[in-house]
Design a protein around this motif. Structure first.
Motif, short mmCIF file in Angstrom:
data_model
loop_
_atom_site.label_atom_id
_atom_site.label_comp_id
_atom_site.label_asym_id
_atom_site.label_seq_id
_atom_site.Cartn_x
_atom_site.Cartn_y
_atom_site.Cartn_z
N VAL A 133 2.72 10.54 4.69
CA VAL A 133 2.69 8.37 4.75
C VAL A 133 2.08 8.02 5.84
O VAL A 133 1.52 7.52 6.22
CB VAL A 133 4.23 8.25 4.85
CG1 VAL A 133 4.56 6.46 5.28
CG2 VAL A 133 4.70 8.94 3.17
N LEU A 134 2.67 9.14 7.34
CA LEU A 134 1.79 9.10 8.76
C LEU A 134 0.73 8.83 8.47
O LEU A 134 0.55 8.74 9.70
CB LEU A 134 3.08 9.97 9.47
CG LEU A 134 5.00 9.71 9.82
CD1 LEU A 134 5.09 10.43 10.95
CD2 LEU A 134 4.99 7.79 9.75
N GLN B 188 0.60 -0.90 -0.23
CA GLN B 188 -0.45 0.16 -0.38
C GLN B 188 1.06 1.00 -0.10
O GLN B 188 0.77 2.24 -0.56
CB GLN B 188 -1.16 -0.20 1.08
CG GLN B 188 -1.43 -0.75 0.83
CD GLN B 188 -2.86 -1.03 2.19
OE1 GLN B 188 -3.30 0.32 2.72
NE2 GLN B 188 -2.83 -2.07 3.12
N LEU B 189 2.17 1.31 0.54
CA LEU B 189 3.04 1.85 0.93
C LEU B 189 2.91 2.56 -0.56
O LEU B 189 3.81 3.88 -1.64
CB LEU B 189 3.99 2.41 1.32
CG LEU B 189 3.02 2.44 3.18
CD1 LEU B 189 4.94 2.02 4.56
CD2 LEU B 189 2.83 3.69 3.16
N GLU B 190 3.54 1.82 -1.20
CA GLU B 190 4.23 1.22 -2.99
C GLU B 190 3.43 2.20 -3.41
O GLU B 190 3.54 2.91 -4.88
CB GLU B 190 4.89 0.09 -3.09
CG GLU B 190 6.00 -0.65 -2.31
CD GLU B 190 6.47 -1.64 -2.97
OE1 GLU B 190 5.55 -1.97 -4.08
OE2 GLU B 190 7.09 -2.55 -2.21
N VAL B 191 2.04 1.91 -3.67
CA VAL B 191 0.84 2.69 -4.52
C VAL B 191 1.23 4.21 -3.87
O VAL B 191 1.18 4.42 -4.78
CB VAL B 191 0.25 1.98 -4.22
CG1 VAL B 191 -1.23 2.86 -4.63
CG2 VAL B 191 0.38 0.23 -5.07
N LYS C 264 1.06 7.41 -6.23
CA LYS C 264 0.06 8.87 -6.21
C LYS C 264 1.09 9.44 -6.09
O LYS C 264 0.75 11.03 -5.50
CB LYS C 264 -0.76 8.81 -5.27
CG LYS C 264 -1.66 8.04 -5.41
CD LYS C 264 -3.03 7.73 -3.99
CE LYS C 264 -3.74 7.13 -4.39
NZ LYS C 264 -4.71 6.80 -3.10
N GLU C 265 2.36 9.28 -5.86
CA GLU C 265 3.65 10.82 -6.00
C GLU C 265 3.73 11.61 -5.16
O GLU C 265 3.93 11.97 -5.02
CB GLU C 265 3.20 11.77 -7.03
CG GLU C 265 3.69 11.14 -7.87
CD GLU C 265 3.45 12.07 -9.49
OE1 GLU C 265 3.43 13.39 -9.65
OE2 GLU C 265 3.90 11.57 -10.63
N VAL C 266 3.01 10.93 -3.97
CA VAL C 266 3.65 10.92 -2.03
C VAL C 266 5.65 10.87 -1.96
O VAL C 266 5.49 9.85 -1.95
CB VAL C 266 3.11 10.38 -1.46
CG1 VAL C 266 3.08 10.90 0.46
CG2 VAL C 266 1.16 10.00 -1.77
#
Length: 302
Positions: free
Chosen positions: A244-245, A228-231, A236-238
């Protein structure tokens, strides 16, 4: 009301002073024993959540913004880190990691600095040269993994920074899970003790170590959140850590993680060996402090 946090700061000060002087090794271990006993008290652990403001006790700790649990974590990290290469301090490392493990279920939030330091210990404690140096040095890694489990299972919402630090070190925990007997080949060591010379790892011993390492919670965490973090970061270019937190804090792990394990608290257990050590240390202090006006004839001491 008794201020256990003020007592903690004084105890940490003694611990730091003792670490700097070889002749104060007895004080170093005694302060660690006291800390272990304190960490087994729930009220002491809960009170660590009180915000820390630099006080009169001159502690050698890096600048941070957090609570008394952070003072404890950062101070003990430094002692542990500097002790890993000294076989004579193996028992000290295990004792301090046990104390951190004891308080971990009650700490609502660790600061960034504490999270990075504690998670970084996973890689160092899992190095074969340390982890398999003797039949017991893997205990430190067991306590560290249990510490992280406690935080994830009982204090997830306030410790998303710790969760993020674990996710960033996912490969370290995957390597820990892949540890095998081949990794236990006796590494070169400066430890000349009889125990270190005689001990050899066996498949049965290795399986026992694997059973003690409670990695299921961290593996579930990593397998569920990392994709999910990779997505989030790629599609979503976050790139902002705070975003993230926020994502992690808004994510629920109910039904994903194993059923929370019972909280296990370990404390000092008296034994003939520790009684002998404390007695010897106490009389050693009395003897050395009474030389200006001798109370004893040292020639008659056996």
């Amino acid at each position: 009301r008794h201020d256990s946090n003020q007592f903690l700061l004084s105890l940490i000060f003694l611990l730091q002073q003792a670490q700097k002087s070889v002749h104060l090794v007895g004080l170093l271990h005694t302060a660690s024993f006291v800390l272990l006993v304190l960490s087994s008290e729930r009220a002491f652990s809960v009170r660590l959540n009180e915000p820390y403001v630099a006080k009169r006790v001159p502690l050698d700790v890096q600048s941070f913004s957090g609570n008394h649990a952070d003072v404890l974590a950062l101070s003990l990290y430094k002692v542990i880190s500097e002790s890993l290469g000294k076989p004579q301090n193996d028992a000290l490392v295990e004792m301090l990691l046990t104390a951190l493990c004891n308080v971990s279920p009650y700490v609502k939030s660790f600061c960034l600095e504490s999270c990075l330091k504690l998670v970084s210990l996973a890689e160092r404690l899992s190095r074969p040269g340390y982890c398999f140096r003797t039949a017991f040095t893997h205990h430190g890694l067991v306590f560290l993994v249990e510490l992280l489990n406690n935080i994830v299972q009982y204090q997830y919402e306030g410790n998303t920074m710790m969760v993020y630090a674990v996710l960033r070190q996912a490969e370290v925990f995957n390597k820990i899970d892949r540890l095998s007997l081949a990794d236990c080949k006796k590494p070169p060591t400066q430890d000349s003790s009889d125990e270190a010379k005689k001990w050899e790892a066996t498949e049965e011993w290795m399986q026992g170590v694997k059973k003690k390492l409670p990695l299921q919670t961290l593996q579930c965490l990593i397998e569920y959140l990392n994709p999910q973090l990779e997505v989030l970061c790629v599609e979503k270019e976050v790139t902002d850590q705070q975003e993230v937190l926020r994502f992690l804090k808004a994510t629920t792990l109910v039904g994903i993680l194993p059923v929370p394990h019972p909280i296990v608290i370990r404390t000092y257990q008296a034994s003939p060996y520790t009684a002998m050590w404390f007695t010897s240390y106490m009389w050693g202090v009395i003897f050395t402090r009474s030389q200006r006006m001798p109370l004893y004839d040292w020639k008659k001491i056996r």
